[in-house]
Design a protein around this motif. Structure first.
Motif, PDB file in Angstrom:
ATOM      1  N   SER A  16       0.833  -1.202   0.000  1.00 16.82           N
ATOM      2  CA  SER A  16       0.000   0.000   0.000  1.00 16.82           C
ATOM      3  C   SER A  16       0.873   1.260   0.000  1.00 16.82           C
ATOM      4  CB  SER A  16      -0.917   0.015   1.219  1.00 16.82           C
ATOM      5  OG  SER A  16      -0.163   0.216   2.393  1.00 16.82           O
ATOM      6  N   ARG A  17       0.255   2.343  -0.349  1.00 15.04           N
ATOM      7  CA  ARG A  17       0.956   3.624  -0.362  1.00 15.04           C
ATOM      8  C   ARG A  17       1.402   4.011   1.047  1.00 15.04           C
ATOM      9  NH1 ARG A  17      -1.626   8.741  -3.504  1.00 15.04           N
ATOM     10  NH2 ARG A  17       0.286   9.174  -4.622  1.00 15.04           N
ATOM     11  N   ARG A  21       5.230   4.651   2.387  1.00 17.85           N
ATOM     12  CA  ARG A  21       5.573   5.910   3.055  1.00 17.85           C
ATOM     13  C   ARG A  21       6.200   5.655   4.421  1.00 17.85           C
ATOM     14  NH1 ARG A  21       3.428   8.135   7.050  1.00 17.85           N
ATOM     15  NH2 ARG A  21       1.527   6.893   6.896  1.00 17.85           N
ATOM     16  N   ARG A  46       7.085  -0.983  -6.938  1.00 19.67           N
ATOM     17  CA  ARG A  46       7.827   0.263  -6.794  1.00 19.67           C
ATOM     18  C   ARG A  46       9.314  -0.019  -6.653  1.00 19.67           C
ATOM     19  NH1 ARG A  46       3.236   1.084  -3.672  1.00 19.67           N
ATOM     20  NH2 ARG A  46       2.167   3.039  -4.024  1.00 19.67           N
TER      21      ARG A  46
END
Length: 61
Positions: A16-17, A21, A46
């Motif tokens: 997940s983003r 992060r 990513r």
């Protein structure tokens, strides 16, 4: 010219983003890394490239 060391992180497509992060925040706070490049691939994975400055100590006596 500044000299840097690099760290490459690869995150799978299900990450997940928020998790990405959080991972980058921990590396920045505790390791002194800064974001150099982030690539988001079409499949959702990513590639994160972090860097930090190399500080060389010079003997002075």
């Amino acid at each position: 010219m500044a000299e840097y060391s690099y760290l490459v992180l690869r995150l799978p497509r299900g990450t997940s983003r928020d998790a990405a992060r959080q991972l980058m925040t921990e590396h920045a706070e505790y390791g002194g890394w800064e974001l150099h490049r982030l690539r988001l691939y079409p499949d959702g994975s990513r590639r994160i490239q972090l860097r930090r400055k190399v500080i060389r100590q010079v003997r002075t006596f």
